[in-house]
Motif scaffolding. Structure first.
Motif, PDB file in Angstrom:
ATOM      1  N   ALA A  36       5.459  -5.374  21.050  1.00  0.00           N
ATOM      2  CA  ALA A  36       4.811  -4.970  22.299  1.00  0.00           C
ATOM      3  C   ALA A  36       4.427  -6.243  23.044  1.00  0.00           C
ATOM      4  CB  ALA A  36       3.592  -4.117  22.015  1.00  0.00           C
ATOM      5  N   LYS A  37       5.193  -6.565  24.078  1.00  0.00           N
ATOM      6  CA  LYS A  37       5.016  -7.834  24.792  1.00  0.00           C
ATOM      7  C   LYS A  37       4.180  -7.619  26.051  1.00  0.00           C
ATOM      8  CE  LYS A  37       8.458 -10.299  27.003  1.00  0.00           C
ATOM      9  NZ  LYS A  37       9.872 -10.635  27.206  1.00  0.00           N
ATOM     10  N   GLY A  38       3.382  -8.588  26.420  1.00  0.00           N
ATOM     11  CA  GLY A  38       2.706  -8.552  27.720  1.00  0.00           C
ATOM     12  C   GLY A  38       1.441  -7.718  27.774  1.00  0.00           C
ATOM     13  N   LEU A  39       0.935  -7.303  26.611  1.00  0.00           N
ATOM     14  CA  LEU A  39      -0.315  -6.524  26.610  1.00  0.00           C
ATOM     15  C   LEU A  39      -1.513  -7.449  26.818  1.00  0.00           C
ATOM     16  CD1 LEU A  39       0.330  -4.088  23.631  1.00  0.00           C
ATOM     17  CD2 LEU A  39       0.042  -3.423  26.023  1.00  0.00           C
ATOM     18  N   PRO A  40      -2.591  -6.943  27.421  1.00  0.00           N
ATOM     19  CA  PRO A  40      -3.787  -7.784  27.550  1.00  0.00           C
ATOM     20  C   PRO A  40      -4.445  -7.964  26.185  1.00  0.00           C
ATOM     21  CG  PRO A  40      -4.247  -5.535  28.239  1.00  0.00           C
ATOM     22  CD  PRO A  40      -2.788  -5.591  27.933  1.00  0.00           C
ATOM     23  N   PRO A  41      -5.344  -8.956  26.049  1.00  0.00           N
ATOM     24  CA  PRO A  41      -6.040  -9.115  24.763  1.00  0.00           C
ATOM     25  C   PRO A  41      -6.759  -7.814  24.420  1.00  0.00           C
ATOM     26  CG  PRO A  41      -6.651 -10.856  26.307  1.00  0.00           C
ATOM     27  CD  PRO A  41      -5.812  -9.897  27.065  1.00  0.00           C
ATOM     28  N   MET A  42      -6.775  -7.461  23.138  1.00  0.00           N
ATOM     29  CA  MET A  42      -7.436  -6.202  22.783  1.00  0.00           C
ATOM     30  C   MET A  42      -8.326  -6.360  21.559  1.00  0.00           C
ATOM     31  SD  MET A  42      -4.377  -3.821  21.295  1.00  0.00           S
ATOM     32  CE  MET A  42      -3.002  -4.145  22.378  1.00  0.00           C
ATOM     33  N   GLY A  43      -9.406  -5.603  21.582  1.00  0.00           N
ATOM     34  CA  GLY A  43     -10.306  -5.580  20.441  1.00  0.00           C
ATOM     35  C   GLY A  43      -9.798  -4.572  19.430  1.00  0.00           C
ATOM     36  N   SER A  44     -10.521  -4.504  18.315  1.00  0.00           N
ATOM     37  CA  SER A  44     -10.075  -3.634  17.229  1.00  0.00           C
ATOM     38  C   SER A  44     -10.031  -2.156  17.654  1.00  0.00           C
ATOM     39  CB  SER A  44     -11.022  -3.849  16.054  1.00  0.00           C
ATOM     40  OG  SER A  44     -11.082  -2.728  15.263  1.00  0.00           O
ATOM     41  N   TRP A  45     -11.013  -1.716  18.459  1.00  0.00           N
ATOM     42  CA  TRP A  45     -11.015  -0.299  18.832  1.00  0.00           C
ATOM     43  C   TRP A  45      -9.886   0.025  19.794  1.00  0.00           C
ATOM     44  CZ3 TRP A  45     -11.992   1.723  23.780  1.00  0.00           C
ATOM     45  CH2 TRP A  45     -12.501   0.835  24.738  1.00  0.00           C
ATOM     46  N   GLU A  46      -9.518  -0.953  20.630  1.00  0.00           N
ATOM     47  CA  GLU A  46      -8.411  -0.711  21.557  1.00  0.00           C
ATOM     48  C   GLU A  46      -7.086  -0.693  20.806  1.00  0.00           C
ATOM     49  OE1 GLU A  46      -9.920  -3.974  23.599  1.00  0.00           O
ATOM     50  OE2 GLU A  46     -10.490  -2.846  25.400  1.00  0.00           O
ATOM     51  N   ALA A  47      -6.995  -1.568  19.790  1.00  0.00           N
ATOM     52  CA  ALA A  47      -5.794  -1.571  18.949  1.00  0.00           C
ATOM     53  C   ALA A  47      -5.664  -0.238  18.217  1.00  0.00           C
ATOM     54  CB  ALA A  47      -5.858  -2.720  17.954  1.00  0.00           C
ATOM     55  N   LYS A  48      -6.790   0.303  17.771  1.00  0.00           N
ATOM     56  CA  LYS A  48      -6.778   1.621  17.090  1.00  0.00           C
ATOM     57  C   LYS A  48      -6.216   2.696  18.010  1.00  0.00           C
ATOM     58  CE  LYS A  48     -10.962   2.534  15.903  1.00  0.00           C
ATOM     59  NZ  LYS A  48     -12.072   3.327  15.561  1.00  0.00           N
ATOM     60  N   LEU A  49      -6.704   2.714  19.247  1.00  0.00           N
ATOM     61  CA  LEU A  49      -6.244   3.740  20.196  1.00  0.00           C
ATOM     62  C   LEU A  49      -4.762   3.552  20.518  1.00  0.00           C
ATOM     63  CD1 LEU A  49      -9.189   4.043  22.750  1.00  0.00           C
ATOM     64  CD2 LEU A  49      -8.421   5.760  21.121  1.00  0.00           C
ATOM     65  N   PHE A  50      -4.369   2.298  20.700  1.00  0.00           N
ATOM     66  CA  PHE A  50      -2.976   1.981  21.015  1.00  0.00           C
ATOM     67  C   PHE A  50      -2.062   2.453  19.886  1.00  0.00           C
ATOM     68  CE2 PHE A  50       0.521  -1.153  20.553  1.00  0.00           C
ATOM     69  CZ  PHE A  50       1.171  -0.954  21.758  1.00  0.00           C
ATOM     70  N   LEU A  51      -2.413   2.078  18.656  1.00  0.00           N
ATOM     71  CA  LEU A  51      -1.519   2.375  17.530  1.00  0.00           C
ATOM     72  C   LEU A  51      -1.545   3.855  17.151  1.00  0.00           C
ATOM     73  CD1 LEU A  51      -2.227  -0.857  15.494  1.00  0.00           C
ATOM     74  CD2 LEU A  51      -0.089  -0.273  16.662  1.00  0.00           C
ATOM     75  N   ALA A  52      -2.680   4.505  17.303  1.00  0.00           N
ATOM     76  CA  ALA A  52      -2.724   5.950  17.025  1.00  0.00           C
ATOM     77  C   ALA A  52      -1.773   6.678  17.967  1.00  0.00           C
ATOM     78  CB  ALA A  52      -4.144   6.478  17.188  1.00  0.00           C
TER      79      ALA A  52
ATOM     80  N   LEU B 104       0.849  -1.189   0.000  1.00  0.00           N
ATOM     81  CA  LEU B 104       0.000   0.000   0.000  1.00  0.00           C
ATOM     82  C   LEU B 104       0.886   1.240   0.000  1.00  0.00           C
ATOM     83  CD1 LEU B 104      -2.235  -1.082   3.042  1.00  0.00           C
ATOM     84  CD2 LEU B 104      -2.680  -1.562   0.634  1.00  0.00           C
ATOM     85  N   ALA B 105       0.262   2.373  -0.270  1.00  0.00           N
ATOM     86  CA  ALA B 105       0.980   3.652  -0.132  1.00  0.00           C
ATOM     87  C   ALA B 105       0.109   4.551   0.739  1.00  0.00           C
ATOM     88  CB  ALA B 105       1.202   4.285  -1.509  1.00  0.00           C
ATOM     89  N   TRP B 106       0.219   4.362   2.022  1.00  0.00           N
ATOM     90  CA  TRP B 106      -0.651   5.083   2.938  1.00  0.00           C
ATOM     91  C   TRP B 106       0.121   6.155   3.707  1.00  0.00           C
ATOM     92  CZ3 TRP B 106      -4.663   1.421   5.783  1.00  0.00           C
ATOM     93  CH2 TRP B 106      -5.532   0.883   4.808  1.00  0.00           C
ATOM     94  N   ALA B 107      -0.481   7.311   3.790  1.00  0.00           N
ATOM     95  CA  ALA B 107      -0.024   8.315   4.735  1.00  0.00           C
ATOM     96  C   ALA B 107      -0.989   8.161   5.922  1.00  0.00           C
ATOM     97  CB  ALA B 107      -0.126   9.687   4.104  1.00  0.00           C
ATOM     98  N   GLU B 108      -0.928   8.988   6.906  1.00  0.00           N
ATOM     99  CA  GLU B 108      -1.747   8.909   8.135  1.00  0.00           C
ATOM    100  C   GLU B 108      -1.205   7.798   9.037  1.00  0.00           C
ATOM    101  OE1 GLU B 108      -3.805  10.557  10.037  1.00  0.00           O
ATOM    102  OE2 GLU B 108      -3.697   8.827  11.365  1.00  0.00           O
ATOM    103  N   SER B 109      -0.527   8.229  10.077  1.00  0.00           N
ATOM    104  CA  SER B 109       0.244   7.275  10.876  1.00  0.00           C
ATOM    105  C   SER B 109      -0.602   6.180  11.515  1.00  0.00           C
ATOM    106  CB  SER B 109       1.045   8.017  11.944  1.00  0.00           C
ATOM    107  OG  SER B 109       0.187   8.746  12.803  1.00  0.00           O
ATOM    108  N   ASN B 110      -1.800   6.503  12.012  1.00  0.00           N
ATOM    109  CA  ASN B 110      -2.573   5.436  12.678  1.00  0.00           C
ATOM    110  C   ASN B 110      -2.978   4.371  11.658  1.00  0.00           C
ATOM    111  OD1 ASN B 110      -5.691   4.745  12.730  1.00  0.00           O
ATOM    112  ND2 ASN B 110      -5.528   6.840  11.949  1.00  0.00           N
TER     113      ASN B 110
END
Ligand code: F3S
Length: 396
Positions: free
Chosen positions: A218-234, A133-139
């Motif tokens: 990123a080691k030792g994180l609790p299980p996360m849903g898609s919205w939590e992954a979004k917040l984490f990665l943003a 892909l060629a994506w800008a926008e860091s999140n």
């Protein structure tokens, strides 16, 4: 750099001036980065299209490119604009700004771009493992690489548009196996329970700061849903320059870790420091950085309904693609005291004019950028924020 015959011809101007300019820019960047060739991409995502950020210079650039006959050659989506394209008056946007923002979007549409106006393109299309892909926008870049296993560098807005026109990106960095090797492991084991309480964004903010541009695990994180992954990665994208974080159990790729990779543990104090740093006094709340999905909107609205409605101003930001697809949710949100805006977000729109200058958010990325714009920002977990908005306390 080794070029295919299409790429050579594009560079020689055989496909017109706009393609020549775009190919020249992509090749030049590739050479500067040491790429030996270009790679075909299937989807470009362009950032930096809010008139608030790009101003007249950006508008002129886009209109000139459109006037030269530029057309994108692959699916191309774009980031949020500086206003809700329909309800901009309610955001306190003036006519002059609205007219210029509309011209930005018009120029993009004339090049064949989809006016998605969202920073969550990954919610509106399929991306395969290993797809370039060629994506800008860091999140979006971090989500594509880390959660979907696609391959894209963190492109700048104009470069992503040039790549969209020629359908190529330099084959370098995160496009390559070598560039996807992790040289850092951040260990969240000691704060796992705290993160699980809704502080994925604080964890991401710390990781970004530690990683800089390094690919990390990123080691030792609790299980996360898609919205939590979004917040984490943003949050990673706001405080750091990396475009890939392997999250064991979530990322589809096994991390390739270089020998001698640094290992950094995160403790409770590190997490508290982030939350103490973004501890301003809010007057209102905003959610949707990155843009909320329809599922998140449903959950948020249901929660505030159960709590008797919002007692403080709450705005929710989402993608144009959901307009007209939310059933009665928009009406329910309004009845419960929340307002949904499309096409824009709290960072790229003039939030002050309709929310004031103290705002609660659940996104460390929003907290980071709004603080830089002089807002008093309070970073909370989503649950805390909704309890604040509806009058405090936990859910009964
Ligand atoms: Fe998206 Fe705006 Fe946040 S573009 S990631 S909502 S700063």
């Amino acid at each position: 750099m080794e070029l295919t015959s299409y790429e050579e011809k594009a560079l020689d101007g055989e496909y017109g001036e706009a393609v020549r300019l775009a190919m020249r820019a992509v090749v030049k960047v590739g050479e500067a980065l040491g790429a030996e060739r270009l790679v075909p991409v299937t989807w470009a995502h362009v950032s930096g299209i809010s008139y608030k950020n790009i101003g007249d210079a950006g508008l002129e650039f886009l209109e000139e490119l459109a006037a030269k006959g530029a057309r994108v050659s692959v699916r191309t989506t774009v980031n949020p604009a500086g206003m809700d394209m329909e309800h901009w008056r309610e955001m306190g946007v003036d006519e002059g700004f609205a007219e210029k923002q509309a011209r930005v979007v018009k120029a993009l549409i004339s090049m064949g771009v989809e006016a998605a106006l969202t920073c969550t393109p990954y919610l509106y299309g399929k991306v395969g493992l290993g797809e370039h892909l060629a994506w800008a926008e860091s999140n979006a870049v971090l989500y594509a690489n880390s959660i979907l296993g696609a391959r894209t560098n963190r492109e700048g807005g104009p470069l992503a548009l040039f790549e969209a026109i020629v359908g190529r990106a330099p084959y370098v960095g995160l496009h390559t196996d070598e560039g996807r090797r992790a040289s850092l492991v951040v260990d969240f084991e000691d704060v796992r329970d705290l993160v699980a309480q809704g502080y994925h964004q604080a964890a991401g903010y710390l990781l970004g700061r530690i990683a800089g541009k390094r690919v990390a695990v990123a080691k030792g994180l609790p299980p996360m849903g898609s919205w939590e992954a979004k917040l984490f990665l943003a949050a990673v994208g706001a405080s750091g320059g990396t475009g890939l974080v392997y999250i064991p159990g979530v990322s589809p790729e096994e991390p390739r870790i270089v020998e001698g990779a640094e290992e950094v543990p995160v403790d409770k104090r590190d997490m508290e420091e982030v939350l103490e740093y973004f501890n301003g006094k809010p007057e209102a709340a905003a959610l949707g950085c990155p843009h909320l999905s329809s599922r998140e909107l449903e959950d948020i609205v249901s929660y505030i309904e159960r709590r008797g409605g919002a007692r403080r101003p709450l705005v929710l930001f989402t993608a144009r693609a959901l307009k007209g697809r939310l059933g009665d949710l928009e009406k329910r949100a309004e009845k419960a005291g929340a307002r949904i805006f499309y096409d824009t977000c709290m960072v790229v729109s003039p939030l002050r004019s309709f929310l004031g200058s103290g705002v609660a958010v659940d996104s460390a990325k929003a907290a980071y950028y709004l603080s830089a714009q002089g807002y008093a920002v309070k970073l909370m977990s989503r649950r805390e924020l909704l309890d604040y908005v509806t009058g405090g306390g936990g859910e009964d």
